[in-house]
Design a protein around this motif. Structure first.
Motif, PDB file in Angstrom:
ATOM      1  N   VAL A 110     -28.816  12.297 -15.393  1.00 45.55           N
ATOM      2  CA  VAL A 110     -28.164  13.169 -16.252  1.00 45.55           C
ATOM      3  C   VAL A 110     -28.452  12.409 -17.577  1.00 45.55           C
ATOM      4  O   VAL A 110     -28.449  11.220 -17.808  1.00 45.55           O
ATOM      5  CB  VAL A 110     -26.369  13.039 -15.794  1.00 45.55           C
ATOM      6  CG1 VAL A 110     -25.750  13.442 -17.204  1.00 45.55           C
ATOM      7  CG2 VAL A 110     -26.141  13.927 -14.946  1.00 45.55           C
ATOM      8  N   HIS A 111     -28.544  13.050 -18.681  1.00 45.18           N
ATOM      9  CA  HIS A 111     -28.736  12.781 -20.062  1.00 45.18           C
ATOM     10  C   HIS A 111     -27.593  12.995 -20.824  1.00 45.18           C
ATOM     11  O   HIS A 111     -26.762  13.973 -20.681  1.00 45.18           O
ATOM     12  CB  HIS A 111     -29.813  13.135 -20.527  1.00 45.18           C
ATOM     13  CG  HIS A 111     -30.996  12.663 -20.309  1.00 45.18           C
ATOM     14  ND1 HIS A 111     -31.721  13.054 -19.138  1.00 45.18           N
ATOM     15  CD2 HIS A 111     -31.916  11.783 -20.806  1.00 45.18           C
ATOM     16  CE1 HIS A 111     -32.932  12.256 -18.769  1.00 45.18           C
ATOM     17  NE2 HIS A 111     -33.203  11.560 -20.094  1.00 45.18           N
ATOM     18  N   PHE A 112     -27.245  12.084 -21.573  1.00 43.08           N
ATOM     19  CA  PHE A 112     -25.875  12.471 -22.529  1.00 43.08           C
ATOM     20  C   PHE A 112     -26.675  12.729 -24.164  1.00 43.08           C
ATOM     21  O   PHE A 112     -26.998  11.928 -24.714  1.00 43.08           O
ATOM     22  CB  PHE A 112     -25.009  11.128 -22.733  1.00 43.08           C
ATOM     23  CG  PHE A 112     -23.885  11.182 -23.702  1.00 43.08           C
ATOM     24  CD1 PHE A 112     -22.673  11.189 -23.050  1.00 43.08           C
ATOM     25  CD2 PHE A 112     -23.866  11.346 -24.925  1.00 43.08           C
ATOM     26  CE1 PHE A 112     -21.432  11.349 -23.716  1.00 43.08           C
ATOM     27  CE2 PHE A 112     -22.567  11.487 -25.750  1.00 43.08           C
ATOM     28  CZ  PHE A 112     -21.496  11.569 -25.244  1.00 43.08           C
ATOM     29  N   VAL A 113     -26.388  14.083 -24.411  1.00 46.43           N
ATOM     30  CA  VAL A 113     -27.209  14.392 -25.532  1.00 46.43           C
ATOM     31  C   VAL A 113     -25.996  14.024 -26.632  1.00 46.43           C
ATOM     32  O   VAL A 113     -24.894  14.854 -26.522  1.00 46.43           O
ATOM     33  CB  VAL A 113     -27.410  15.907 -25.454  1.00 46.43           C
ATOM     34  CG1 VAL A 113     -27.943  16.537 -26.639  1.00 46.43           C
ATOM     35  CG2 VAL A 113     -28.539  16.204 -24.432  1.00 46.43           C
ATOM     36  N   ALA A 148     -33.240   6.764 -22.285  1.00 51.75           N
ATOM     37  CA  ALA A 148     -32.424   7.365 -21.605  1.00 51.75           C
ATOM     38  C   ALA A 148     -31.385   6.732 -20.773  1.00 51.75           C
ATOM     39  O   ALA A 148     -31.791   5.307 -20.672  1.00 51.75           O
ATOM     40  CB  ALA A 148     -33.425   8.075 -20.271  1.00 51.75           C
ATOM     41  N   PRO A 149     -30.202   6.987 -20.905  1.00 54.71           N
ATOM     42  CA  PRO A 149     -29.740   8.369 -20.790  1.00 54.71           C
ATOM     43  C   PRO A 149     -29.415   8.923 -22.053  1.00 54.71           C
ATOM     44  O   PRO A 149     -28.712  10.063 -22.141  1.00 54.71           O
ATOM     45  CB  PRO A 149     -28.563   8.301 -19.883  1.00 54.71           C
ATOM     46  CG  PRO A 149     -27.777   6.854 -20.056  1.00 54.71           C
ATOM     47  CD  PRO A 149     -29.054   6.174 -20.426  1.00 54.71           C
ATOM     48  N   TRP A 150     -29.718   8.396 -23.251  1.00 57.49           N
ATOM     49  CA  TRP A 150     -29.419   8.758 -24.447  1.00 57.49           C
ATOM     50  C   TRP A 150     -30.235   9.683 -25.017  1.00 57.49           C
ATOM     51  O   TRP A 150     -31.516   9.555 -24.894  1.00 57.49           O
ATOM     52  CB  TRP A 150     -29.135   7.434 -25.374  1.00 57.49           C
ATOM     53  CG  TRP A 150     -28.023   6.592 -24.954  1.00 57.49           C
ATOM     54  CD1 TRP A 150     -28.206   5.574 -24.123  1.00 57.49           C
ATOM     55  CD2 TRP A 150     -26.707   6.892 -24.497  1.00 57.49           C
ATOM     56  NE1 TRP A 150     -27.212   5.049 -23.802  1.00 57.49           N
ATOM     57  CE2 TRP A 150     -26.228   5.511 -23.698  1.00 57.49           C
ATOM     58  CE3 TRP A 150     -25.787   7.941 -24.512  1.00 57.49           C
ATOM     59  CZ2 TRP A 150     -24.963   5.671 -23.140  1.00 57.49           C
ATOM     60  CZ3 TRP A 150     -24.376   7.724 -24.083  1.00 57.49           C
ATOM     61  CH2 TRP A 150     -24.050   6.509 -23.494  1.00 57.49           C
ATOM     62  N   ALA A 151     -29.770  10.918 -25.680  1.00 56.85           N
ATOM     63  CA  ALA A 151     -30.537  11.913 -26.323  1.00 56.85           C
ATOM     64  C   ALA A 151     -30.023  12.200 -27.677  1.00 56.85           C
ATOM     65  O   ALA A 151     -28.988  12.152 -27.649  1.00 56.85           O
ATOM     66  CB  ALA A 151     -31.230  12.903 -25.472  1.00 56.85           C
TER      67      ALA A 151
END
Length: 322
Positions: A110-113, A148-151
């Motif tokens: 999972v990514h956190f947008v 990642a997981p940051w976007a």
């Protein structure tokens, strides 16, 4: 003292996607809204309704080590798979814990947008205007070289960019969110605006909820290229007058109906099955749909029934997957 995450700021729908002067636009993602804080090494990952989600998404908790302490973010949890957003992958993760959650994180990370900054290194930023919060958020990503997981969610004041974003429905983008450049972050307030892309299309009525003579909802299908009637989605609850009108066109399903023996879920996250009545798949409905699809190619959000299309036959309805 541990800092407490505020309630999320909310949005109200608008009927058209005009970018107003003094506003910025951001992409609207098909995922789970989430707020995250890091405070004295403790990571809190909370849903829009206040549910703690950290144990289900250990890759996000571990990734918080990249952030400065006493920082809080607002964003969307998403899974990107095979060129599109895969909402159902998120849905399947919610009940996972421990080793099961770790395996799921390896299989479909999972990514956190991130689209807003609530706190930065101990400073509460919610009263800052959006323009200042956005600049600080971009600086945070650059200075920390977050991976990642940051976007970082795109943001624009260019109307042409917004028009391009509105064509990205095929990959799961739902539309756009608008924020005032001088607006503060107001917890629980519907101060943002959102425009969700909707299309008008046709589908075949294969079953109904409620009485067939006056249905409360329609289950819709389309034929695939092998001539099989596939379930594509269902409608929102029908007004009584609308149900009466549609019911006058329907006939009960006959033996050998293509959906005989099928069960249909009452919704995401529930094991409850809908009680349905099969009808002959010979009535075509015009419906308005959101562009978001699940991995099977079905409409993830309920469609809105417009009218019965007596002028076209089922062989003129787009094929499943088109």
């Amino acid at each position: 003292m541990t800092w407490t995450l505020p309630e999320p700021m909310l949005s109200s729908p608008v009927p058209e996607p005009r970018l107003r002067p003094g506003w910025a636009a951001e992409l609207k993602w098909d995922g789970f809204r989430a707020l995250l804080s890091v405070d004295a090494g403790k990571v809190v990952l909370r849903s829009r309704r206040g549910t703690e989600m950290g144990p289900a998404f250990p890759e996000i908790v571990a990734g918080a080590a990249q952030l400065p302490d006493a920082t809080a973010l607002d964003g969307e949890l998403v899974v990107w798979e095979e060129g599109r957003l895969a909402f159902e992958r998120l849905q399947n993760r919610l009940q996972r814990r421990g080793a099961g959650a770790t395996r799921a994180a390896d299989e479909a990370p999972v990514h956190f947008v991130t689209f807003d900054l609530l706190r930065l290194s101990g400073t509460n930023t919610t009263r800052w205007p959006y323009q200042r919060r956005r600049a600080a958020l971009e600086s945070l990503f650059a200075a920390r070289q977050l991976t990642a997981p940051w976007a970082l969610c795109p943001s624009t004041t260019d109307a042409e960019a917004v028009r391009e974003w509105l064509t990205w429905g095929a990959v799961g983008m739902e539309g756009v969110v608008y924020k005032r450049l001088d607006g503060a972050y107001e917890p629980g307030v519907r101060g943002w605006l959102k425009y969700k892309v909707r299309e008008t299309t046709e589908a075949i009525v294969g079953a109904v909820t409620g009485p067939a003579a006056s249905p409360r909802g329609l289950l819709l299908g389309r034929y695939d290229d092998q001539g099989r009637l596939q379930y594509v989605g269902r409608t929102t609850t029908l007004a009584r007058a609308t149900g009466n009108t549609i019911g006058s066109h329907l006939t009960p399903g006959e033996p050998g109906h293509p959906w005989t023996g099928w069960t249909f879920s009452a919704g995401w996250g529930t094991q409850r099955a809908l009680e349905v009545h099969l009808v002959q798949p010979d009535v075509v409905m015009e419906v308005a749909i959101d562009v978001a699809l699940d991995s099977a190619g079905r409409w993830r959000h309920p469609a809105r029934a417009h009218r019965v299309r007596t002028d076209i036959g089922v062989d003129q309805v787009p094929l499943f997957g088109e």
